[in-house]
Scaffold this motif. Structure first.
Motif, PDB file in Angstrom:
ATOM      1  N   ARG A  17      -5.720   5.481  -9.758  1.00 50.35           N
ATOM      2  CA  ARG A  17      -6.030   4.678  -8.570  1.00 50.35           C
ATOM      3  C   ARG A  17      -7.151   3.679  -8.861  1.00 50.35           C
ATOM      4  O   ARG A  17      -7.088   2.513  -8.443  1.00 50.35           O
ATOM      5  N   ASP A  52       1.193   9.732  -5.242  1.00 50.71           N
ATOM      6  CA  ASP A  52       1.521  11.080  -4.767  1.00 50.71           C
ATOM      7  C   ASP A  52       2.516  11.773  -5.692  1.00 50.71           C
ATOM      8  O   ASP A  52       2.472  13.001  -5.868  1.00 50.71           O
ATOM      9  N   GLN A 105       0.860   4.269  -2.717  1.00 50.00           N
ATOM     10  CA  GLN A 105       0.517   5.620  -2.291  1.00 50.00           C
ATOM     11  C   GLN A 105       1.597   6.616  -2.681  1.00 50.00           C
ATOM     12  O   GLN A 105       1.307   7.707  -3.201  1.00 50.00           O
ATOM     13  N   HIS A 106       2.859   6.265  -2.464  1.00 47.67           N
ATOM     14  CA  HIS A 106       3.971   7.149  -2.845  1.00 47.67           C
ATOM     15  C   HIS A 106       3.986   7.366  -4.359  1.00 47.67           C
ATOM     16  O   HIS A 106       4.239   8.477  -4.837  1.00 47.67           O
ATOM     17  N   THR A 166       0.830  -1.207   0.000  1.00 50.19           N
ATOM     18  CA  THR A 166       0.000   0.000   0.000  1.00 50.19           C
ATOM     19  C   THR A 166       0.865   1.257   0.000  1.00 50.19           C
ATOM     20  O   THR A 166       0.604   2.210  -0.749  1.00 50.19           O
ATOM     21  N   VAL A 225      -4.500  -1.501  -2.769  1.00 48.31           N
ATOM     22  CA  VAL A 225      -4.991  -0.186  -3.185  1.00 48.31           C
ATOM     23  C   VAL A 225      -6.126   0.289  -2.280  1.00 48.31           C
ATOM     24  O   VAL A 225      -6.356   1.487  -2.131  1.00 48.31           O
ATOM     25  N   THR A 263      -5.222   2.957   0.125  1.00 47.51           N
ATOM     26  CA  THR A 263      -4.636   4.209  -0.368  1.00 47.51           C
ATOM     27  C   THR A 263      -5.686   5.313  -0.324  1.00 47.51           C
ATOM     28  O   THR A 263      -6.886   5.049  -0.230  1.00 47.51           O
ATOM     29  N   GLN A 264      -5.235   6.531  -0.415  1.00 43.54           N
ATOM     30  CA  GLN A 264      -6.110   7.691  -0.261  1.00 43.54           C
ATOM     31  C   GLN A 264      -6.490   8.291  -1.606  1.00 43.54           C
ATOM     32  O   GLN A 264      -5.629   8.593  -2.423  1.00 43.54           O
TER      33      GLN A 264
END
Length: 254
Positions: free
Chosen positions: A86, A73, A69-70, A65, A107, A110-111
């Protein structure tokens, strides 16, 4: 608790078949093609997941995850594009889990980022004349259908010439081609009919190129015309000018 720790360990260590991210992407594309997904959808999956696979040269079950996420970003893209990536990667790992290539879907944790707000932009009559003058013979009908009939880009790319009924002055947008998945009849107004008249009798697809070529050609045409391409500008222009004529939102919507 101990039970939660054991459950977490069991989930993360259940047997999986090791396969590179790129391999799982290819397997997913084959399945989607067999399910008769649209070329537009397949092209989008191939583009986004191909980029992801190129950056994750490892087995699907080893992707975490935090790594995803990185990666999201660091994408130098709009929030809307990041969320689209995403969504596609989430689908990839759902596929991987059901096929046994991953223990879980990393996933999910993740945000998602807040979607961008886009100002509605339209082409002025002068800009539209420049676009039409700069357009190639292959792209011109697509610009006309967007600006003078209000068709969406996705609908235009799937539209055959047989569904443009110049004699009856309407366009049939089948439910398999419409974004709303419902069949509708779109009127052909005088300006639209005049621009499409030279194409009467044509067969096959209105746009014969690929998914990415369509947008590349739009940008190239705008650059040659000396104007900036506007996001959904053709359809928004149609809606704005038709509403100004009719003052009836119901007649313009579709």
């Amino acid at each position: 608790s101990v039970l939660e720790a054991v459950s977490f360990w069991a989930l993360r260590n259940k047997p999986v078949t090791r396969a590179r991210v790129s391999e799982v992407v290819e397997k997913m594309l084959i399945v989607k093609r067999n399910e008769q997904s649209s070329e537009r959808h397949l092209g989008d999956l191939r583009s986004r997941l191909g980029r992801f696979a190129a950056d994750f040269q490892k087995d699907c079950c080893d992707v975490t995850t935090a790594q995803i996420q990185h990666w999201l970003d660091d994408l130098n893209l709009s929030n809307t594009s990041k969320n689209n990536y995403r969504t596609r990667i989430h689908s990839l790992f759902e596929f991987a889990v059901t096929r046994g290539y991953a223990a879980d879907n990393p996933v999910r944790a993740t945000q998602a980022v807040k979607a961008d707000k886009f100002a509605i932009q339209i082409f002025t009559p002068s800009e539209m004349r420049k676009l039409l003058a700069a357009a190639s013979g292959e792209l011109l009908p697509s610009i006309v259908l967007g600006a003078f009939a209000g068709l969406r880009s996705a609908e235009i790319k799937r539209l055959p010439w047989d569904d443009i009924r110049l004699a009856e002055r309407h366009i049939v947008v089948g439910k398999d081609k419409a974004k709303t998945a419902s069949r509708r009849i779109v009127p052909i107004w005088e300006n639209c009919a005049a621009w499409l008249a030279p194409y009467a009798g044509h067969a096959g697809a209105v746009w014969g190129g690929g998914y990415s070529q369509f947008y590349d050609e739009q940008k190239r045409t705008a650059k040659e015309a000396g104007i900036a391409w506007k996001r959904n500008g053709l359809r928004h222009s149609y809606a704005s000018y038709r509403f100004a004529q009719t003052m009836d939102a119901g007649r313009v919507a579709g």
